[in-house]
Design an enzyme around this catalytic site. Structure first.
Site: not given
Ligand code: ACO
Length: 446
Positions: A286, A325, A381
């Protein structure tokens, strides 16, 4: 039992079609019975399957959905995501517009209250947050009790949970004043708790909040202030951090938010529910991907190694971290925004050799059929770790920094959950696969 769900019809071309109806007809082949289930907002209610039984004693049919990948657990007005189109909106406002025009505290207000604040509301909100940044001195002693090398996320999780003991009236979850104060206190104190954890790891004295500074500037001061009378962060860095805070504020029913809602549904106090959110975020699947991106860029080492690294990704001996994702099957809109900030940050801090590798890596991947055919695009990210690194924030702290802004999302979702008339204590079902009705064998005979 269902009525006739659909009827044959004719379209203009004379071809037989079925008349549309917002319902689903299901035939239980065990019994031959048909049922019509209403479809509302693109969903059917799982409880509607319970009426499907093979006999009177049967519990009824359940749905099986490990990880809830196709189950809506609530109705929400907070965050809208269209993963195919790469759209993210909070309360109807696009993430691009919020990053362009708003501060993080304005977005936090929007998430929690439902609308953007007017000038007075914003001033009052910022003032309230600012004057609640201090924590009880015993929290400081509590942090001192951790080992010198304790993971800062473990410390954050524990101290957020401990807040419930300092504010015991927060358990009055229906009291509007308590609900308001929980939102203010959590958003205000999270940076203080995060910075205390960071300073503890370094053996440095904790820095108290500076109420003259903005929310992100105060956080940087609590992290980095040394002997100077006042810490003054470069405004480019403050703005980049504020943008990262906006980008991470909420992301609908992800793992940590579901944890907050699920734990909160027991009517525990909201500090404890948010501590559960921190625990979920602590997990590497996560909150930890940006750290993995930096490790990957380190391993690639130089631009010339990119093709062989990508070959490794294609034969599945490597993974392209920061790409792909579960929800976005297009460019993550947050990645597009962050990318713009990276240049500005590196202008202030000095360039990073990793950025060059990251930019080239992205270019190569976006031109490669392997990635485009799988709809693998950069996620938030891919670039956030580079910004944190440029800010001299150690990798252990990345998830802690994620938790600071996500707190406003958690609180907004908790408030919505506890106001929802359909909320019950979360209690999933199971398919039992173990043994039954065994005889107890005395210890000496086993
Ligand atoms: N690198 C290489 N291949 C990938 C990647 C990747 N990063 N992501 C997916 N794939 C491939 C899979 O191997 C699979 O290929 P196949 O069809 O040949 O088997 C295909 O793309 C589909 O992948 P799934 O695993 O089905 O995608 P899923 O939606 O389950 O995974 C996830 C999403 C976990 C984010 C994945 O893309 C991944 O591991 N990415 C890297 C880690 C990362 O960046 N995580 C951060 C997400 S953002 C956030 O949490 C804030």
């Amino acid at each position: 039992m269902a009525d006739e769900a659909t009827q044959a019809g004719e379209d203009d071309g004379g071809v037989a079609t079925q008349e549309r109806s917002d319902s689903l007809t299901v035939t239980d082949n065990r019994t031959g019975e048909s049922f019509e289930l209403p479809i509302e907002d693109g969903t059917v209610r799982a409880m509607d399957f319970r009426q499907m039984k093979v006999n009177e004693d049967d519990f009824g049919l359940m749905t099986y959905d490990p990880a809830f990948t196709n189950t809506a657990s609530c109705r929400s007005e907070i965050t809208y995501i269209d993963g195919e189109a790469g759209v993210l909106e909070h309360r109807g406002h696009s993430i691009e517009s919020l990053c362009e025009n708003a501060t993080y505290l304005e977005v936090a207000y929007l998430l929690i209250h439902g609308d953007l604040p007017d000038k007075t509301q914003l001033e009052n909100w910022v003032h309230e947050i600012t004057i609640h940044t201090y924590v009880h001195e015993n929290i400081k002693k509590f942090v001192e009790g951790f080992r010198y090398d304790a993971h800062p996320m473990g410390m954050l999780q524990a101290t957020v949970g401990a807040l419930s003991t300092f504010y015991p009236t927060a358990k009055n979850i229906d009291d509007p004043e308590e609900r308001h104060m929980v939102a203010v206190r959590l958003i205000a104190k999270m940076p203080t708790l995060a910075a205390f954890a960071y300073r503890h790891n370094l053996g440095l004295p904790y820095i108290y909040p500076d109420n003259d500074l903005s929310y992100p500037a105060n956080f940087l001061s609590m992290l980095f202030k040394m002997t100077e009378a006042k810490y003054e962060a470069d405004p480019r860095l403050t703005r980049a951090l504020d943008t990262l805070f906006i980008l991470h504020a909420d992301h609908e029913q992800n793992c940590s938010t579901s944890a907050v809602r699920s734990v909160g549904s027991s009517e525990v106090d909201p500090y404890s529910a948010v501590a559960a959110g921190c625990a979920a975020l602590y997990g590497p699947l996560h909150g930890g991907a940006n750290e993995a991106v930096l490790r990957m860029l380190d391993r690639i080492e130089k631009v010339e190694n990119i093709p062989s690294f990508l070959d490794g990704v294609k034969d599945k001996s490597e993974r392209l971290m920061g790409f792909g994702h579960r929800v976005y099957k297009n460019y993550d809109p947050r990645a597009r925004i962050i990318k713009k900030n990276v240049d500005e940050v590196l202008e202030a801090t000095g360039t990073s050799p990793k950025l060059k590798i990251a930019v080239e890596l992205e270019k190569h991947a976006l031109e490669d059929e392997y990635f485009t055919s799988r709809k693998l695009y950069p996620n938030v990210d891919f670039y956030s770790g580079l910004i944190y690194e440029a800010l001299k924030i150690p990798t252990d702290m990345f998830t802690v920094i994620f938790a600071i802004p996500r707190t406003s999302g958690w609180v907004a979702q908790w408030l919505e959950m506890s106001d929802d008339e359909e909320t019950k204590i979360a209690r999933p079902r199971q398919i039992y696969t173990g043994a039954r009705e065994l005889d107890y064998v005395p210890l000496e005979q086993r």
